[in-house]
Design a protein around this motif. Structure first.
Motif, PDB file in Angstrom:
ATOM      1  N   VAL A 866       0.845  -1.202   0.000  1.00 14.73           N
ATOM      2  CA  VAL A 866       0.000   0.000   0.000  1.00 14.73           C
ATOM      3  C   VAL A 866       0.875   1.246   0.000  1.00 14.73           C
ATOM      4  CG1 VAL A 866      -1.801   1.259   1.242  1.00 14.73           C
ATOM      5  CG2 VAL A 866      -1.801  -1.242   1.257  1.00 14.73           C
ATOM      6  N   PHE A 867       1.937   1.232   0.833  1.00 17.24           N
ATOM      7  CA  PHE A 867       2.833   2.383   0.856  1.00 17.24           C
ATOM      8  C   PHE A 867       3.530   2.564  -0.494  1.00 17.24           C
ATOM      9  CE2 PHE A 867       7.088   4.138   1.329  1.00 17.24           C
ATOM     10  CZ  PHE A 867       6.790   5.376   1.876  1.00 17.24           C
ATOM     11  N   TYR A 868       3.966   1.450  -1.095  1.00 15.18           N
ATOM     12  CA  TYR A 868       4.659   1.567  -2.381  1.00 15.18           C
ATOM     13  C   TYR A 868       3.728   2.140  -3.450  1.00 15.18           C
ATOM     14  CZ  TYR A 868       7.574   0.477  -6.381  1.00 15.18           C
ATOM     15  OH  TYR A 868       8.330   0.590  -7.512  1.00 15.18           O
ATOM     16  N   ARG A 869       2.435   1.804  -3.346  1.00 11.50           N
ATOM     17  CA  ARG A 869       1.468   2.346  -4.297  1.00 11.50           C
ATOM     18  C   ARG A 869       1.193   3.829  -4.031  1.00 11.50           C
ATOM     19  NH1 ARG A 869      -2.929  -0.431  -2.904  1.00 11.50           N
ATOM     20  NH2 ARG A 869      -3.810   1.314  -1.723  1.00 11.50           N
ATOM     21  N   GLU A 870       1.005   4.183  -2.765  1.00 11.87           N
ATOM     22  CA  GLU A 870       0.657   5.568  -2.419  1.00 11.87           C
ATOM     23  C   GLU A 870       1.862   6.495  -2.490  1.00 11.87           C
ATOM     24  OE1 GLU A 870      -2.383   6.638  -1.772  1.00 11.87           O
ATOM     25  OE2 GLU A 870      -3.324   4.659  -1.910  1.00 11.87           O
ATOM     26  N   LYS A 871       3.034   6.012  -2.024  1.00 15.11           N
ATOM     27  CA  LYS A 871       4.287   6.781  -2.026  1.00 15.11           C
ATOM     28  C   LYS A 871       4.172   8.081  -1.225  1.00 15.11           C
ATOM     29  CE  LYS A 871       5.476   5.168  -6.721  1.00 15.11           C
ATOM     30  NZ  LYS A 871       5.776   3.842  -6.289  1.00 15.11           N
ATOM     31  N   ASP A 872       3.315   8.089  -0.216  1.00 15.36           N
ATOM     32  CA  ASP A 872       3.032   9.304   0.550  1.00 15.36           C
ATOM     33  C   ASP A 872       3.577   9.134   1.979  1.00 15.36           C
ATOM     34  OD1 ASP A 872       1.986  11.478   1.926  1.00 15.36           O
ATOM     35  OD2 ASP A 872       0.069  11.429   0.866  1.00 15.36           O
ATOM     36  N   ILE A 873       4.726   9.782   2.241  1.00 16.16           N
ATOM     37  CA  ILE A 873       5.363   9.651   3.559  1.00 16.16           C
ATOM     38  C   ILE A 873       4.505  10.306   4.637  1.00 16.16           C
ATOM     39  CG2 ILE A 873       7.347  10.348   4.953  1.00 16.16           C
ATOM     40  CD1 ILE A 873       9.093  10.002   2.522  1.00 16.16           C
ATOM     41  N   ASP A 874       3.951  11.486   4.355  1.00 15.84           N
ATOM     42  CA  ASP A 874       3.133  12.181   5.358  1.00 15.84           C
ATOM     43  C   ASP A 874       1.924  11.350   5.763  1.00 15.84           C
ATOM     44  OD1 ASP A 874       4.837  14.329   5.354  1.00 15.84           O
ATOM     45  OD2 ASP A 874       3.710  15.431   3.835  1.00 15.84           O
ATOM     46  N   GLN A 875       1.304  10.700   4.783  1.00 14.14           N
ATOM     47  CA  GLN A 875       0.138   9.863   5.073  1.00 14.14           C
ATOM     48  C   GLN A 875       0.528   8.680   5.964  1.00 14.14           C
ATOM     49  OE1 GLN A 875      -1.356   7.326   1.872  1.00 14.14           O
ATOM     50  NE2 GLN A 875      -3.435   8.079   2.255  1.00 14.14           N
ATOM     51  N   TYR A 876       1.668   8.028   5.648  1.00 16.60           N
ATOM     52  CA  TYR A 876       2.076   6.901   6.473  1.00 16.60           C
ATOM     53  C   TYR A 876       2.548   7.376   7.847  1.00 16.60           C
ATOM     54  CZ  TYR A 876       3.976   2.577   8.172  1.00 16.60           C
ATOM     55  OH  TYR A 876       4.211   1.484   8.949  1.00 16.60           O
ATOM     56  N   ASN A 877       3.208   8.523   7.882  1.00 15.65           N
ATOM     57  CA  ASN A 877       3.662   9.059   9.167  1.00 15.65           C
ATOM     58  C   ASN A 877       2.482   9.314  10.105  1.00 15.65           C
ATOM     59  OD1 ASN A 877       5.924  10.400  10.827  1.00 15.65           O
ATOM     60  ND2 ASN A 877       4.347  11.968  10.740  1.00 15.65           N
ATOM     61  N   GLU A 878       1.372   9.812   9.551  1.00 11.67           N
ATOM     62  CA  GLU A 878       0.170  10.032  10.358  1.00 11.67           C
ATOM     63  C   GLU A 878      -0.350   8.710  10.921  1.00 11.67           C
ATOM     64  OE1 GLU A 878      -4.360  11.839   9.783  1.00 11.67           O
ATOM     65  OE2 GLU A 878      -2.807  12.237   8.286  1.00 11.67           O
ATOM     66  N   PHE A 879      -0.362   7.670  10.083  1.00 11.35           N
ATOM     67  CA  PHE A 879      -0.790   6.348  10.530  1.00 11.35           C
ATOM     68  C   PHE A 879       0.173   5.794  11.584  1.00 11.35           C
ATOM     69  CE2 PHE A 879       0.059   1.781   9.982  1.00 11.35           C
ATOM     70  CZ  PHE A 879      -1.153   1.250  10.372  1.00 11.35           C
ATOM     71  N   TRP A 880       1.482   5.971  11.354  1.00 10.31           N
ATOM     72  CA  TRP A 880       2.494   5.465  12.290  1.00 10.31           C
ATOM     73  C   TRP A 880       2.404   6.174  13.642  1.00 10.31           C
ATOM     74  CZ3 TRP A 880       6.809   8.282  14.145  1.00 10.31           C
ATOM     75  CH2 TRP A 880       7.720   7.526  14.887  1.00 10.31           C
ATOM     76  N   GLU A 881       2.243   7.485  13.621  1.00  8.81           N
ATOM     77  CA  GLU A 881       2.147   8.237  14.876  1.00  8.81           C
ATOM     78  C   GLU A 881       0.946   7.784  15.688  1.00  8.81           C
ATOM     79  OE1 GLU A 881       3.038  11.956  15.658  1.00  8.81           O
ATOM     80  OE2 GLU A 881       4.808  12.081  14.408  1.00  8.81           O
ATOM     81  N   LYS A 882      -0.135   7.465  15.013  1.00  8.88           N
ATOM     82  CA  LYS A 882      -1.362   7.075  15.705  1.00  8.88           C
ATOM     83  C   LYS A 882      -1.258   5.664  16.275  1.00  8.88           C
ATOM     84  CE  LYS A 882      -6.340   6.464  14.939  1.00  8.88           C
ATOM     85  NZ  LYS A 882      -7.445   6.526  13.950  1.00  8.88           N
ATOM     86  N   ASN A 883      -0.604   4.745  15.560  1.00  7.46           N
ATOM     87  CA  ASN A 883      -0.636   3.336  15.940  1.00  7.46           C
ATOM     88  C   ASN A 883       0.660   2.782  16.509  1.00  7.46           C
ATOM     89  OD1 ASN A 883      -3.383   2.326  14.800  1.00  7.46           O
ATOM     90  ND2 ASN A 883      -2.528   3.571  13.157  1.00  7.46           N
ATOM     91  N   TYR A 884       1.798   3.312  16.067  1.00 12.64           N
ATOM     92  CA  TYR A 884       3.082   2.762  16.501  1.00 12.64           C
ATOM     93  C   TYR A 884       3.749   3.626  17.551  1.00 12.64           C
ATOM     94  CZ  TYR A 884       3.111  -0.683  12.728  1.00 12.64           C
ATOM     95  OH  TYR A 884       2.825  -1.736  11.921  1.00 12.64           O
ATOM     96  N   LYS A 885       3.837   4.936  17.286  1.00 16.17           N
ATOM     97  CA  LYS A 885       4.626   5.803  18.167  1.00 16.17           C
ATOM     98  C   LYS A 885       4.029   5.882  19.543  1.00 16.17           C
ATOM     99  CE  LYS A 885       6.832  10.331  18.236  1.00 16.17           C
ATOM    100  NZ  LYS A 885       6.982  11.612  17.549  1.00 16.17           N
TER     101      LYS A 885
END
Length: 885
Positions: A866-885
């Motif tokens: 999904v990340f390789y398709r979207e290529k959007d770091i900000d979008q993944y960072n938002e998901f990561w901050e919410k679920n991982y960080k």
């Protein structure tokens, strides 16, 4: 000559015999003598010995690098933090690797028993390496395997004791006590391995310390001290014994054990702490403090204690408290915080105790500064951290309001001066600033000179037992001015210990205090052009915030009114300081008779006087409220104590009407909806919670009964009348759709449209899968980061720190500007998180790379495409901050 020939033949035959044993013995398929000999010898000297040496090296390094928290009772074993353990991953992984090789190449199991005696030791070594990595799950599994598979020899007891330590490390205390109890019953009836004999009582004591059941740890500690042969470990347990006696109130036993520790010549830090704790164990009813003070004063002069002065002052403060000299204790605590350089635990303890003492004396402003200092360095798991932080926030809010009053009053008074008076005040401030700069420069030069001469970096130190003058002490911090700009910022951050600690420049300090009343007598306001580039040496610098126009003066007065009201509320509700609350509210009403907070202030004064039993004053404010504000809830509750009870009954009736109306809406009975909504308009017009819901149902109903335009008008009225209600976004969305579908031109508020559009944004394309296979991805800027050398550095890092994990490194182009490197094969999110936390701080891997040139994230196998398709770091960072960080 014949003897020499015979000797050569003998050596040749021996070499041939060894060679044949090697040839015949390398296989593990047959249980023969020569094969057992071969595999026992090679597994010990080729494999186990090397792995065990690596394990011992890592354990020793971890022991030397792990910090001790002497503010708490020490643990029997200090395995360091997770971060400290990560520094020894390479040594531990080498031990795991050697153990694995030994098992794979040399294990010989016949008749259900291992024939090579170093195999069970290799498994045990592997488990211990996992334990010291703080990988407790892998350690537990391996210890359990050893205890189960080799239950026919003594190693099963050793594995069980290590397993108990693993449970304690992982805070599985119920399992730990069950296993220790079982082991204890075994020990009483049979001979145990030397390791178990020497360490069982120590592990049991560590369990009780970990569970804070200190008194039960004492008998185990006493037996462990007698059983243990390691001199350092025995000394450590003596120190812990003394700590527990002190905690339990047995000061005589504590002092006796601390003296034993000192006599054993321990490491310097422990010896120092033992002397400090001797002072803390001082009993004013039995001991003379003169000798102890003499020792502590001598320790203050010792250059080796430059970094420990905070502890010494804290010990002096505790002695002063026992002697009931609170003023002296507070002076020592101030010096303890001021001289604290490296030990955040001590800084927090000193600041917290001083803050509590100041708070009890209602000295809120200095108390706030010390609470703030404590909160900055306390870990979140500290007992009572939430309440400490809450109190700090309350006092911070109070101080902000008090300083607002001081500052705005000062600005208004200066603005009312004539030019002669104004410039006289400003010139005095400029002179003070220049003198302060000169003194600071002299102090820095003195420190630099002392450093070059090899002298102590501590500068002057007040030894008299009194606190240094506010605003000076931080210049004598031993490390403050020696590490460049970062340390410069840290120094000025420590203004938290000054009266005006929150104010960062000279202008604010000057205007908030230090200007006498005679400076503020009236006159003409000087007109000056403000230069935004002005410095504290320029007059313009001090003029830029002065209120000149009537609008600016009115804004300053409003901020003062607001600050008085806020301060009164905080004093009353948060601090229960009725005296100061009454002062704030009374001053507010006296200075600003027509202020917007008069009603709330009167009611607060009424309640406080009522609770204090001053019924005359309480009645006066009651009459003022009823006569001046007769239609308010305040007046109604004073007239009728059951006012809110009746309101609740009315609320129940309105809720019943709404439930009936909503059911009619669902049943399509739109005329009944209209009738009930109109009735609600008459009965409950002031109910701001339910009326938007009635209006919404009414708008839908009128659209069904009449035309769609009527629905649009009803929704528009709802949006305008209740812009902040929870139904408003839904109404806005419906109205927007009506405009599109029926070509209506009903106006929509711009801000609400933004909210509606934001609410309609699509959900994240990523799914949180903590148990799925994971990898760590590194996204780099191709123009500034070379991919192949980076992959080499990552491979080197993996070999050193994660050699036991078979990691695969891959790289592809993410787009024309970015490359994507993945490091994979983690079983779940935890493994990827561990790797991410370690590699992201590696200077070897990322040293010299700018912050914006690379990004590091853990990602699940399912989210990677999904990340390789979207290529959007900000979008993944938002998901990561919410679920991982």
């Amino acid at each position: 000559m014949n003897l020499l020939v015979l000797l050569k033949r003998t050596i040749t035959l021996l070499m041939l015999a060894v060679f044949m044993v090697g040839i015949w013995g390398c296989s593990t398929k047959k249980n023969t003598w020569n094969r057992r000999v071969y595999h026992n010898v090679t597994s010990k000297y080729n494999v186990y010995w090397n792995g065990n040496e690596s394990l011992k090296t890592g354990v020793l390094a971890l022991k030397n690098n792990s910090k001790e928290d002497y503010m708490r009772v020490l643990r029997v074993y200090n395995h360091g933090t997770k971060g400290e353990a990560q520094g020894q991953y390479a040594a531990m992984d080498r031990a795991i690797e050697k153990a694995s090789i030994g098992v794979q190449r040399h294990s010989m199991v016949f008749g259900g028993r291992e024939q090579v005696k170093w195999i069970d030791d290799s498994y045990l070594m592997m488990a211990k390496a996992h334990f010291y990595k703080q990988d407790y799950i892998s350690a537990r599994r391996t210890f359990e395997f050893v205890a189960r598979e080799y239950n026919y020899n003594d190693i099963t007891h050793t594995a069980d004791l290590w397993l108990a330590r693993t449970y304690i490390g992982n805070q599985q205390f119920e399992r730990a006590i069950a296993l220790l109890t079982t082991l204890e019953s075994r020990i009483s009836g049979s001979l145990m391995p030397p390791f178990v004999e020497a360490n069982f009582d120590a592990v049991f004591a560590d369990y009780y310390i970990a569970t804070e059941n200190y008194s039960k740890a004492l008998p185990y500690l006493r037996r462990a001290i007698n059983a243990h042969s390691d001199r350092q470990q025995k000394t450590r347990m003596m120190f812990i014994t003394a700590q527990i006696y002190a905690k339990e109130g047995d000061l005589a036993q504590a002092m006796e054990n601390y003296k034993k520790v000192i006599s054993r010549n321990p490491v310097y830090e422990m010896a120092f702490q033992a002397r400090i704790n001797l002072a803390k164990a001082y009993n004013p009813l039995q001991d003379d403090n003169k000798d102890i003070i003499k020792v502590l004063t001598k320790m203050l002069r010792d250059e080796r204690n430059q970094d420990y002065k905070d502890k010494i002052y804290f010990a002096l403060a505790e002695m002063a408290m026992k002697d009931k000299d609170e003023e002296l204790a507070m002076d020592y605590l101030r010096q303890s915080v001021a001289s604290s350089v490296r030990d955040n635990s001590q800084k927090a303890a000193s600041a917290l105790q001083l803050a509590d003492m100041l708070f009890e004396r209602t000295s809120y402003e200095p108390a706030q500064a010390y609470y703030d200092t404590a909160v900055q360095v306390l870990p979140a798991e500290y007992p009572g951290y939430d309440s400490i932080k809450s109190r700090a926030l309350v006092l911070n809010n109070l101080v902000v309001n008090l300083q607002t009053i001081k500052r705005q009053d000062s600005l208004l008074r200066i603005a009312g001066m004539d030019s002669v008076q104004m410039f006289a005040v400003i010139d005095k401030l400029i002179a003070e600033h220049i003198e302060e700069e000169r003194q600071q420069q002299q102090e820095e030069q003195s420190r630099d000179m002392m450093a070059m001469m090899g002298g102590p970096m501590g500068g002057r130190q007040n030894q008299t037992g009194t606190a240094p003058t506010s605003g000076e002490w931080y210049f004598y911090n031993p490390n403050t001015l020696s590490f460049g700009f970062t340390e410069f910022l840290r120094k000025w951050g420590r203004r938290a210990l000054e009266d005006n600690w929150r104010i960062s420049d000279r202008q604010s300090i000057a205007l908030a205090g230090g200007i006498s009343e005679e400076m503020f007598e009236g006159g003409e306001t000087a007109e000056q052009t403000v230069d935004p580039t002005a410095t504290p040496r320029d007059r313009a610098y001090y003029l830029q915030d002065l209120p000149r126009t009537e609008e600016q003066k009115q804004a300053a007065l409003l901020s003062i009114m607001d600050a008085y009201n806020n301060a009164g509320y905080i004093y009353k509700e948060d601090l229960s300081d009725y005296r100061r609350a009454k002062e704030s509210y009374t001053t507010l009403n006296e200075r600003f008779p027509e202020n917007d907070f008069r009603l709330q202030a009167w009611y607060a004064l009424h309640r406080m006087y009522l609770e204090e039993g001053n019924f005359e004053e309480a009645e006066m404010y009651k009459k003022l409220i009823i006569s001046t504000y007769p239609d308010t809830d305040y007046a109604n509750i004073l007239i009728d104590p059951d006012y809110y009870k009746k309101l609740a009954e009315e609320k129940n009736q309105s809720l019943e009407l709404y439930a009936t109306t909503y059911q009619a809406h669902r049943d399509g009975q739109y005329f009944r909806v209209l009738m009930n909504a109109n009735r609600a308009r008459t009965l409950y017009a002031k109910d701001s919670l339910l009326m938007p819901k009635f209006e919404f149902l009414r708008a839908i109903a009128v659209g069904r009964v009449e035309v769609v335009d009527s629905m649009a008008v009803g929704l528009s009225q709802l949006i305008k009348k209740y812009p902040n209600d929870e139904l408003t976004p839904m109404a806005t969305n419906i109205l927007r759709q009506l405009n599109q579908d029926f070509s209506l031109n009903v106006e929509l508020p711009e801000e609400l449209m933004k909210e509606v559009l934001m609410a309609s944004e699509p959900p994240s394309p990523y799914n949180f899968e903590p148990r799925a296979n994971h990898m760590v991805m590194i996204i780099t800027n191709t123009a500034s980061v070379r991919t192949e050398p980076l992959k080499v550095r990552i491979s080197d890092f993996n070999s050193r720190s994660f050699s036991s994990t078979r990691l695969i490194i891959r790289s592809i182009m993410l787009d024309n500007q970015r490359s994507l490197i993945t490091v994979g094969n983690f079983e779940d999110r935890l493994g990827a998180d561990d790797y991410w936390a370690t590699i992201r701080v590696s200077d070897y891997v990322f040293g010299g790379m700018a912050t914006g040139d690379f990004y590091v994230y853990p990602i699940s196998a399912g989210n990677y495409p999904v990340f390789y398709r979207e290529k959007d770091i900000d979008q993944y960072n938002e998901f990561w901050e919410k679920n991982y960080k």
